[in-house]
Design an enzyme around this catalytic site. Sequence first.
Site, PDB file in Angstrom:
ATOM      1  N   ASP A  63       0.817  -1.219   0.000  1.00 42.15           N
ATOM      2  CA  ASP A  63       0.000   0.000   0.000  1.00 42.15           C
ATOM      3  C   ASP A  63       0.850   1.269   0.000  1.00 42.15           C
ATOM      4  OD1 ASP A  63       0.986  -0.409   2.560  1.00 42.15           O
ATOM      5  OD2 ASP A  63      -0.955  -0.652   3.499  1.00 42.15           O
ATOM      6  N   ASN A 128      -7.719  -2.705  14.292  1.00 41.63           N
ATOM      7  CA  ASN A 128      -9.094  -3.077  13.922  1.00 41.63           C
ATOM      8  C   ASN A 128      -9.121  -4.274  12.970  1.00 41.63           C
ATOM      9  OD1 ASN A 128      -8.138  -1.940  11.595  1.00 41.63           O
ATOM     10  ND2 ASN A 128      -9.573  -0.231  11.531  1.00 41.63           N
ATOM     11  N   HIS A 130      -7.241  -4.622  10.246  1.00 46.79           N
ATOM     12  CA  HIS A 130      -6.976  -4.354   8.833  1.00 46.79           C
ATOM     13  C   HIS A 130      -5.669  -4.988   8.376  1.00 46.79           C
ATOM     14  CE1 HIS A 130      -4.957  -0.230   9.801  1.00 46.79           C
ATOM     15  NE2 HIS A 130      -4.011  -0.979   9.288  1.00 46.79           N
ATOM     16  N   GLU A 135      -9.665  -1.687   5.323  1.00 45.31           N
ATOM     17  CA  GLU A 135     -10.364  -1.409   6.575  1.00 45.31           C
ATOM     18  C   GLU A 135     -11.582  -2.339   6.710  1.00 45.31           C
ATOM     19  OE1 GLU A 135      -8.948   0.323   8.690  1.00 45.31           O
ATOM     20  OE2 GLU A 135      -8.322   2.313   8.027  1.00 45.31           O
TER      21      GLU A 135
HETATM   22  C1  GLP Z   1      -0.540   0.510   8.590  1.00 45.70           C
HETATM   23  C2  GLP Z   1      -0.176  -0.367   7.393  1.00 45.70           C
HETATM   24  C3  GLP Z   1      -0.413  -1.827   7.682  1.00 45.70           C
HETATM   25  C4  GLP Z   1       0.218  -2.194   9.003  1.00 45.70           C
HETATM   26  C5  GLP Z   1      -0.430  -1.404  10.112  1.00 45.70           C
HETATM   27  C6  GLP Z   1       0.139  -1.723  11.484  1.00 45.70           C
HETATM   28  O1  GLP Z   1      -1.880   0.843   8.642  1.00 45.70           O
HETATM   29  N1  GLP Z   1      -0.910   0.001   6.221  1.00 45.70           N
HETATM   30  O2  GLP Z   1       0.128  -2.599   6.617  1.00 45.70           O
HETATM   31  O3  GLP Z   1       0.073  -3.566   9.238  1.00 45.70           O
HETATM   32  O4  GLP Z   1      -0.188  -0.026   9.844  1.00 45.70           O
HETATM   33  O5  GLP Z   1       1.267  -0.951  11.750  1.00 45.70           O
HETATM   34  P1  GLP Z   1       2.305  -1.263  12.894  1.00 45.70           P
HETATM   35  O6  GLP Z   1       3.076  -2.445  12.420  1.00 45.70           O
HETATM   36  O7  GLP Z   1       3.170  -0.038  12.975  1.00 45.70           O
HETATM   37  O8  GLP Z   1       1.541  -1.543  14.126  1.00 45.70           O
END
Ligand code: GLP
Length: 237
Positions: A63, A128, A130, A135
């Site tokens: 993404d 959540n 995702h 989402e």
């Molecule tokens: C973002 C990314 C996700 C990731 C999530 C969790 O929203 N788009 O791919 O898994 O954050 O982030 P973190 O690993 O910093 O908790």
Amino acid sequence: MEVFIVKDEQEGGKKAFELLEKEFNDKDIQVLGLATGSTPESLYREMVASDLDFSDIVTVNLDEYVGLDENHPQSYHYFMNEHLLSKKDFKESFVPDGMKEEEEATSEYDEIIRQHPIDIQILGIGQNGHIGFNEPGTPFDSTTHKVTLTQNTIEANQRFFEEGEEVPKSAYTMGVGTIMDVDTVILLAYGDHKADAIKATLEGPVTEEVPASALQNHPHTYVVIDQAAASKLEKDY
Ligand code: GLP
């Protein structure tokens, strides 16, 4: 899903690297799907420190924020260069282009994935549930698309941005369907704040309200979590 519960994030990085290395040894891996966020960092450190040769490997990221170019320090392009792509030699690397209009950016990315089918996809998870930026409510058959980020996600990601700097409100992401098509998934999660999402993903109903729960129906998913993220699980793994 095959679940590995480790002590902490460092051990998680080692375990995930071990799984990656095994896949590389056992199969003809050509395309590696990468993720951003703090979670995969310990795995990327292991990859950088290893002598595994990635020079024939194509990478595709999950993404990118809409409106951030690759030189923006909070763009996912920039993150990937910082943590992995500038430190190891890869054949070619793709991240969705946040500066392009929706139709062009998303169709171009689906075409890239069609040409480079993903063998292994690294995933983190949002609080959540995702995955990528899919989402809750995202259809399980979705391909690359534009998403409006939830308030919860914007707040969780604010920590990466300077004070007063706004987190983009939208992003381009591979879809849940795109992720379900990959051969092997390695899902990572560390910390108490991920415990509810992990419980719902592994032991809750398979529902579009928890995007990661789709993985219960994926044929080859490894889950690497620390004890804190595993703390709400009820079954034995
Ligand atoms: C973002 C990314 C996700 C990731 C999530 C969790 O929203 N788009 O791919 O898994 O954050 O982030 P973190 O690993 O910093 O908790």
